[in-house]
Design an enzyme around this catalytic site. Structure first.
Site, PDB file in Angstrom:
ATOM      1  N   GLN A 282      11.790  71.076  52.494  1.00  0.00           N
ATOM      2  CA  GLN A 282      10.996  70.109  51.737  1.00  0.00           C
ATOM      3  C   GLN A 282       9.572  70.011  52.268  1.00  0.00           C
ATOM      4  O   GLN A 282       8.628  69.767  51.511  1.00  0.00           O
ATOM      5  CB  GLN A 282      11.680  68.742  51.750  1.00  0.00           C
ATOM      6  CG  GLN A 282      13.039  68.727  51.078  1.00  0.00           C
ATOM      7  CD  GLN A 282      12.998  69.299  49.659  1.00  0.00           C
ATOM      8  OE1 GLN A 282      12.344  68.775  48.780  1.00  0.00           O
ATOM      9  NE2 GLN A 282      13.708  70.413  49.443  1.00  0.00           N
ATOM     10  N   HIS A 285       6.696  72.070  50.617  1.00  0.00           N
ATOM     11  CA  HIS A 285       6.094  71.680  49.344  1.00  0.00           C
ATOM     12  C   HIS A 285       4.632  71.297  49.498  1.00  0.00           C
ATOM     13  O   HIS A 285       3.789  71.671  48.689  1.00  0.00           O
ATOM     14  CB  HIS A 285       6.841  70.474  48.747  1.00  0.00           C
ATOM     15  CG  HIS A 285       8.048  70.829  47.948  1.00  0.00           C
ATOM     16  ND1 HIS A 285       7.985  71.305  46.666  1.00  0.00           N
ATOM     17  CD2 HIS A 285       9.368  70.750  48.255  1.00  0.00           C
ATOM     18  CE1 HIS A 285       9.210  71.516  46.201  1.00  0.00           C
ATOM     19  NE2 HIS A 285      10.066  71.189  47.147  1.00  0.00           N
ATOM     20  N   GLU A 351      14.082  59.876  48.407  1.00  0.00           N
ATOM     21  CA  GLU A 351      14.208  60.666  47.180  1.00  0.00           C
ATOM     22  C   GLU A 351      15.448  61.559  47.282  1.00  0.00           C
ATOM     23  O   GLU A 351      16.308  61.564  46.401  1.00  0.00           O
ATOM     24  CB  GLU A 351      12.950  61.521  46.999  1.00  0.00           C
ATOM     25  CG  GLU A 351      13.030  62.453  45.797  1.00  0.00           C
ATOM     26  CD  GLU A 351      11.908  63.482  45.773  1.00  0.00           C
ATOM     27  OE1 GLU A 351      11.659  64.055  44.706  1.00  0.00           O
ATOM     28  OE2 GLU A 351      11.293  63.728  46.841  1.00  0.00           O
ATOM     29  N   HIS A 352      15.537  62.333  48.355  1.00  0.00           N
ATOM     30  CA  HIS A 352      16.709  63.170  48.636  1.00  0.00           C
ATOM     31  C   HIS A 352      17.330  62.690  49.950  1.00  0.00           C
ATOM     32  O   HIS A 352      16.630  62.592  50.951  1.00  0.00           O
ATOM     33  CB  HIS A 352      16.326  64.633  48.825  1.00  0.00           C
ATOM     34  CG  HIS A 352      15.465  65.203  47.743  1.00  0.00           C
ATOM     35  ND1 HIS A 352      14.101  65.356  47.881  1.00  0.00           N
ATOM     36  CD2 HIS A 352      15.787  65.669  46.519  1.00  0.00           C
ATOM     37  CE1 HIS A 352      13.608  65.898  46.780  1.00  0.00           C
ATOM     38  NE2 HIS A 352      14.601  66.101  45.934  1.00  0.00           N
ATOM     39  N   ASP A 385      17.570  71.212  43.780  1.00  0.00           N
ATOM     40  CA  ASP A 385      16.287  71.630  43.233  1.00  0.00           C
ATOM     41  C   ASP A 385      16.455  72.624  42.100  1.00  0.00           C
ATOM     42  O   ASP A 385      15.608  72.688  41.204  1.00  0.00           O
ATOM     43  CB  ASP A 385      15.427  72.273  44.334  1.00  0.00           C
ATOM     44  CG  ASP A 385      14.801  71.250  45.263  1.00  0.00           C
ATOM     45  OD1 ASP A 385      14.702  70.072  44.874  1.00  0.00           O
ATOM     46  OD2 ASP A 385      14.411  71.639  46.385  1.00  0.00           O
ATOM     47  N   HIS A 444      14.481  26.365  14.415  1.00  0.00           N
ATOM     48  CA  HIS A 444      15.510  27.371  14.662  1.00  0.00           C
ATOM     49  C   HIS A 444      16.830  26.938  14.018  1.00  0.00           C
ATOM     50  O   HIS A 444      17.519  27.743  13.391  1.00  0.00           O
ATOM     51  CB  HIS A 444      15.733  27.548  16.168  1.00  0.00           C
ATOM     52  CG  HIS A 444      14.700  28.404  16.839  1.00  0.00           C
ATOM     53  ND1 HIS A 444      13.364  28.112  16.827  1.00  0.00           N
ATOM     54  CD2 HIS A 444      14.836  29.557  17.568  1.00  0.00           C
ATOM     55  CE1 HIS A 444      12.709  29.033  17.506  1.00  0.00           C
ATOM     56  NE2 HIS A 444      13.583  29.924  17.965  1.00  0.00           N
TER      57      HIS A 444
END
Length: 453
Positions: A282, A285, A351-352, A385, A444
């Site tokens: 990761q 990236h 996230e992961h 992924d 109403h």
């Protein structure tokens, strides 16, 4: 609590992978969340330029997009629309092994997405009183696929497949223009779009792509306009994530899917070589990517550093990885035990999140906050992924505590349908007038009694 290296690392270990020692601390809630490793988000330093881009695209449309393409991408454009032949040519030129891999990824993602489509629910509250929870696909969506340091045809799959499974009729895709490809997005991205039947593709990157989808753009005489969308999805950098946040309300969004992050919860039974490999996977990236190890084992933490040092030396993007792993967003968090580790995982809301502990499935079942949870040695984030069948567009920056990853329901909205007969309404008419009177909204009640007099 000691936010420093917990022990002197061995000479051949990656010493810049910092340690936050939470052992013996009693931090909970907001205090625990506050000490989690996070990148510097930039605050107003990011929001101000992003807001300016959004306003510029809204006010000047195609002119603004053209200027921004030149400024940020070094590309001169007359129209951002990708020609149809560029899509077909990209697929024709695609390497056979990549095409086969994309086909497998599409098939697995489609099977999972199709199974997610929820059923409508119809309930007869009483005789003649029927309420329906009906799922309806949004009309049009704009899907963003990032460019920059890597190429993401997998993100085309992850965006498009659930939208198609939901039944969205109009799908547009945007990805940054690439100077080396004549101002078009990367050809592998175009090929993936063609495989999925997406023909409306734009060479637009960053916050300006999100703005173009949110506001719509008149592209001038002889050119099709970029029609406003109902929902924008897709991952991106902090500028894309900020644009999505600022435009939420103008359009729907999936989540603030920013720069990638991984957390690994591991105990002494874990394999440090695999953990190092996953953290690096990761980190490659982006220099701002976050890689975090959460463990109750000093020995494991040190052995992971040793493997990080060895693997960084041989990985292709070693400089980028080293910068990411040395950043304040990355490091080891030492905890008292796995129970404490679970609490830290929920505070971090990764996230992961990989679980590499004894009885990993049971530990994973107790996690509340994560975009996606990967269980055991043979479920690495890389699987998600590309080919797990799950979606890799996931919430980042702690937003997994309240947001979900991209899925079919991102492209659906629930409409409630109420169908009462005369007798069914009459049965509750007195209750309605009583509540209307209590709220000092007598009209109403009158709207009900008028039907019976």
């Amino acid at each position: 609590m000691n936010i420093s290296l917990a022990q002197q690392p061995s000479a051949d270990s990656f010493a810049d992978f910092r340690t936050i020692d939470l052992r013996g601390s009693a931090l909970t809630g907001a205090a625990l969340s506050a000490v989690m490793p996070r990148p510097e988000m930039g605050g107003s330093g990011v929001e101000a330029p992003v807001a300016a881009i959004l306003a510029d695209v809204r006010e000047r449309g195609l002119v603004a997009l053209t200027e921004l393409a030149l400024k940020f991408d070094g590309v001169e454009q007359t129209s951002p629309r990708v020609p149809r032949e560029a899509l077909t040519d990209a697929l024709a030129d695609l390497a056979p092994d990549v095409r086969l891999a994309l086909a497998e990824s599409i098939d697995r993602a489609r099977r999972f997405a199709t199974a997610q489509v929820p059923d409508d629910v119809e309930v007869e509250i009483s005789p003649g009183a029927v309420v329906t929870h009906k799922w309806v696909a949004v009309r049009r969506v704009g899907l963003y696929v990032p460019g920059g340091l890597a190429v993401y045809p997998s993100s085309v799959v992850m965006n498009v497949v659930p939208a198609q499974a939901a039944g969205v009729e109009s799908i547009a895709l945007a990805s940054p223009p690439q100077k080396e490809y004549g101002g078009l997005p990367h050809p592998v991205i175009l090929a993936a779009a063609e495989m999925l039947g997406i023909t409306e593709v734009y060479a637009i990157g960053g916050a300006q792509a999100i703005a173009a989808f949110a506001y719509g753009v008149d592209c001038g005489a002889g050119e099709d306009a970029i029609d406003q969308v109902d929902v924008v999805t897709g991952p991106g950098n902090i500028y894309v994530a900020t644009a999505k946040r600022l435009l939420k309300g103008t359009v729907g969004i999936d989540s603030e899917a920013g720069t990638t992050e991984i957390a690994v919860l591991a105990d002494s039974t874990a394999d440090p070589r695999l953990i190092a490999a996953d953290l690096i996977s990761q980190a490659e990236h982006d220099p701002n990517a976050a890689s975090v190890l959460i463990t109750d084992s000093d020995d494991l933490a040190d052995r992971v550093r040793v493997h990080l040092s060895a693997q960084i030396a041989t990985t292709k993007h070693g400089d980028r990885v080293r910068e990411a792993l040395s950043g304040q967003q990355s490091g080891t968090i030492l905890v008292d035990d796995v129970e404490h580790g679970i609490a830290v995982c929920d505070a971090y809301a990764a996230e992961h999140l990989e679980i590499q502990t004894a009885d990993a499935a049971q530990v994973a079942s107790r996690i509340r906050n994560a975009g996606a949870v990967f269980v055991g040695d043979y479920s690495p984030v890389s699987l998600g992924d590309y080919c797990a069948g799950s979606n890799h567009v996931l919430p980042t920056g702690g937003t997994a505590s309240f947001a979900s990853g991209l899925n079919v329901t991102t492209f659906l909205k629930a409409v409630q349908v109420i169908n009462y007969s005369r007798s069914a309404l009459e049965e509750v008419s007195q209750h309605i007038t009583s509540l209307a009177t209590a709220e000092d909204l007598p009209a109403h009640g009158d709207a009900v009694t008028a039907r019976f007099h």
